[in-house]
Design a protein around this motif. Structure first.
Motif, PDB file in Angstrom:
ATOM      1  N   LEU A  56       0.821  -1.207   0.000  1.00 30.52           N
ATOM      2  CA  LEU A  56       0.000   0.000   0.000  1.00 30.52           C
ATOM      3  C   LEU A  56       0.860   1.263   0.000  1.00 30.52           C
ATOM      4  O   LEU A  56       0.555   2.227  -0.712  1.00 30.52           O
ATOM      5  CB  LEU A  56      -0.934  -0.009   1.209  1.00 30.52           C
ATOM      6  CG  LEU A  56      -2.114  -0.988   1.138  1.00 30.52           C
ATOM      7  CD1 LEU A  56      -2.847  -1.043   2.476  1.00 30.52           C
ATOM      8  CD2 LEU A  56      -3.081  -0.578   0.020  1.00 30.52           C
ATOM      9  N   SER A  98       2.601   1.498  -3.548  1.00 28.09           N
ATOM     10  CA  SER A  98       1.614   1.739  -4.602  1.00 28.09           C
ATOM     11  C   SER A  98       1.064   3.158  -4.534  1.00 28.09           C
ATOM     12  O   SER A  98       0.801   3.788  -5.561  1.00 28.09           O
ATOM     13  CB  SER A  98       0.464   0.736  -4.500  1.00 28.09           C
ATOM     14  OG  SER A  98       0.910  -0.569  -4.804  1.00 28.09           O
ATOM     15  N   THR A  99       0.875   3.678  -3.321  1.00 31.09           N
ATOM     16  CA  THR A  99       0.421   5.061  -3.182  1.00 31.09           C
ATOM     17  C   THR A  99       1.453   6.024  -3.745  1.00 31.09           C
ATOM     18  O   THR A  99       1.112   6.986  -4.456  1.00 31.09           O
ATOM     19  CB  THR A  99       0.145   5.381  -1.707  1.00 31.09           C
ATOM     20  OG1 THR A  99      -0.853   4.491  -1.202  1.00 31.09           O
ATOM     21  CG2 THR A  99      -0.333   6.815  -1.536  1.00 31.09           C
ATOM     22  N   MET A 130      -3.836  12.925  -2.655  1.00 29.48           N
ATOM     23  CA  MET A 130      -3.660  11.765  -1.788  1.00 29.48           C
ATOM     24  C   MET A 130      -4.873  10.839  -1.751  1.00 29.48           C
ATOM     25  O   MET A 130      -4.714   9.606  -1.835  1.00 29.48           O
ATOM     26  CB  MET A 130      -3.293  12.224  -0.373  1.00 29.48           C
ATOM     27  CG  MET A 130      -2.975  11.073   0.580  1.00 29.48           C
ATOM     28  SD  MET A 130      -1.579  10.047   0.003  1.00 29.48           S
ATOM     29  CE  MET A 130      -0.222  11.201   0.228  1.00 29.48           C
ATOM     30  N   ALA A 152      -4.804   8.777  -4.825  1.00 36.11           N
ATOM     31  CA  ALA A 152      -3.668   7.854  -4.816  1.00 36.11           C
ATOM     32  C   ALA A 152      -3.954   6.661  -3.918  1.00 36.11           C
ATOM     33  O   ALA A 152      -3.616   5.517  -4.243  1.00 36.11           O
ATOM     34  CB  ALA A 152      -2.404   8.574  -4.362  1.00 36.11           C
ATOM     35  N   LEU A 153      -4.586   6.911  -2.773  1.00 34.40           N
ATOM     36  CA  LEU A 153      -4.933   5.811  -1.871  1.00 34.40           C
ATOM     37  C   LEU A 153      -5.971   4.890  -2.509  1.00 34.40           C
ATOM     38  O   LEU A 153      -5.889   3.665  -2.374  1.00 34.40           O
ATOM     39  CB  LEU A 153      -5.455   6.372  -0.549  1.00 34.40           C
ATOM     40  CG  LEU A 153      -4.421   7.068   0.343  1.00 34.40           C
ATOM     41  CD1 LEU A 153      -5.106   7.756   1.521  1.00 34.40           C
ATOM     42  CD2 LEU A 153      -3.373   6.079   0.833  1.00 34.40           C
ATOM     43  N   ALA A 185      -4.139   2.804  -4.976  1.00 38.34           N
ATOM     44  CA  ALA A 185      -3.361   1.761  -4.299  1.00 38.34           C
ATOM     45  C   ALA A 185      -4.259   0.603  -3.889  1.00 38.34           C
ATOM     46  O   ALA A 185      -3.899  -0.573  -4.033  1.00 38.34           O
ATOM     47  CB  ALA A 185      -2.643   2.343  -3.077  1.00 38.34           C
ATOM     48  N   TRP A 186      -5.454   0.916  -3.385  1.00 35.47           N
ATOM     49  CA  TRP A 186      -6.394  -0.134  -2.998  1.00 35.47           C
ATOM     50  C   TRP A 186      -6.876  -0.899  -4.225  1.00 35.47           C
ATOM     51  O   TRP A 186      -7.018  -2.125  -4.192  1.00 35.47           O
ATOM     52  CB  TRP A 186      -7.563   0.466  -2.239  1.00 35.47           C
ATOM     53  CG  TRP A 186      -8.663  -0.504  -1.960  1.00 35.47           C
ATOM     54  CD1 TRP A 186      -9.937  -0.469  -2.435  1.00 35.47           C
ATOM     55  CD2 TRP A 186      -8.582  -1.683  -1.157  1.00 35.47           C
ATOM     56  NE1 TRP A 186     -10.659  -1.536  -1.974  1.00 35.47           N
ATOM     57  CE2 TRP A 186      -9.855  -2.302  -1.180  1.00 35.47           C
ATOM     58  CE3 TRP A 186      -7.560  -2.271  -0.411  1.00 35.47           C
ATOM     59  CZ2 TRP A 186     -10.121  -3.475  -0.504  1.00 35.47           C
ATOM     60  CZ3 TRP A 186      -7.832  -3.450   0.269  1.00 35.47           C
ATOM     61  CH2 TRP A 186      -9.099  -4.034   0.231  1.00 35.47           C
TER      62      TRP A 186
END
Length: 292
Positions: free
Chosen positions: A21, A24-25, A160, A163-164, A167-168
């Protein structure tokens, strides 16, 4: 014993998930900030050699072997040098912070350093050899869909949340494979007799490394998925060499990737790619056997 084993793998799974995580973020933020077109332009110009840039891009993109191909096609269409693009192709599935961190956590940081140096050397040398053999001519003409215009950069705070979410999104397809890998590792650790594993792939059996490399290539193994399995194999007495030969072979040249590469590579380059990954898996297995 069963409770201790489950606790160990639960901790290991948590560490791998957190590592994925975070990285990837960061990658999602980089992609949003610069965009794929700017990144490819950056790889084609400047004082830093293109191969080094391809290596760096491969090292920071936690992709499986199949996921590297869309970016590879984009590079080739954008006119990125053959050697640079091939460096990225080799480095991306085998060398990134998630893999190196996972190897360090599971097998120790000395092993992680040896693996990293070996993969760095391979990623830089093999494309140079391919170019010297004239394999650049074995590339097919490729076309990709046009890219959408990126939205303006909103700053770290504004980017952000997206991006999160990205990532998920990247992690979700890996959750089941990771859980399966942990489950297989636990089963091997708990139920497979140690003497059977050591008899097959003990440290003193020279043919265990090439056999593991050959077995690995038909398997579609993400290194992130294989890490807990590797830990269980090592705990049961299997030598590091066969474990890493299996991992490198499976992650570097899976059947889905080879099938997709037929649209980009002519037969001569495709054969060279598979033979190279097999050779690298065997050589890496022996090197880790010697240095372990």
């Amino acid at each position: 014993m069963l409770t201790d084993t489950l606790g160990t793998f639960a901790l290991l799974l948590g560490e791998l998930l957190a590592l994925f995580l975070v990285v990837s973020t960061a990658v999602a933020l980089i992609n949003r900030r610069f965009g794929p077109e700017k990144m490819r332009d950056w790889m084609s110009s400047g004082k830093v050699p293109g191969s080094i840039k391809g290596l760096l891009l491969g090292a920071v993109t936690p992709f499986c072997s199949c996921s590297t191909l869309p970016m590879l096609v984009g590079m080739l269409n954008a006119g990125v040098a053959f050697q640079t693009a091939m460096t990225y192709l080799i480095a991306s599935p085998l060398l990134n912070p998630i893999i190196v961190g996972g190897i360090g956590i599971i097998f120790g940081w000395t092993t992680a350093i040896v693996y990293t140096l070996f993969t760095l050397a391979v990623s830089l040398i093999i494309p140079w050899v391919w170019r010297g053999l004239g394999l650049k001519k074995a590339l097919k003409r490729v076309r990709v869909q046009g890219e959408t215009t990126p939205e303006p950069w909103k700053g770290m705070r504004g980017e952000m949340p997206g991006a999160l979410r990205q990532a998920w999104t990247d992690l979700r397809p890996l959750l089941v494979p990771m859980l399966i890998g942990v489950a297989i590792g636990a089963a091997i650790y708990e139920f497979v007799p140690e003497d059977q594993l050591t008899a097959f792939a003990g440290a003193n059996i020279w043919w265990a490394v090439p056999l593991a490399a050959v077995i690995g290539i038909p398997l579609y193994i993400r290194l992130e998925t294989m890490l807990p399995v590797g830990l269980a194999l090592q705990s049961a007495g299997v030598a590091l060499g066969p474990i890493f030969a299996l991992m490198i072979g499976g992650a570097g040249a899976s059947p889905p990737e080879v099938s997709m590469l037929t649209a980009i590579f002519k037969p001569r380059l495709l054969v060279a790619f598979v033979v190279t990954i097999l050779t690298v898996a065997i050589a890496g297995g022996y090197i880790l056997t010697i240095t372990a």
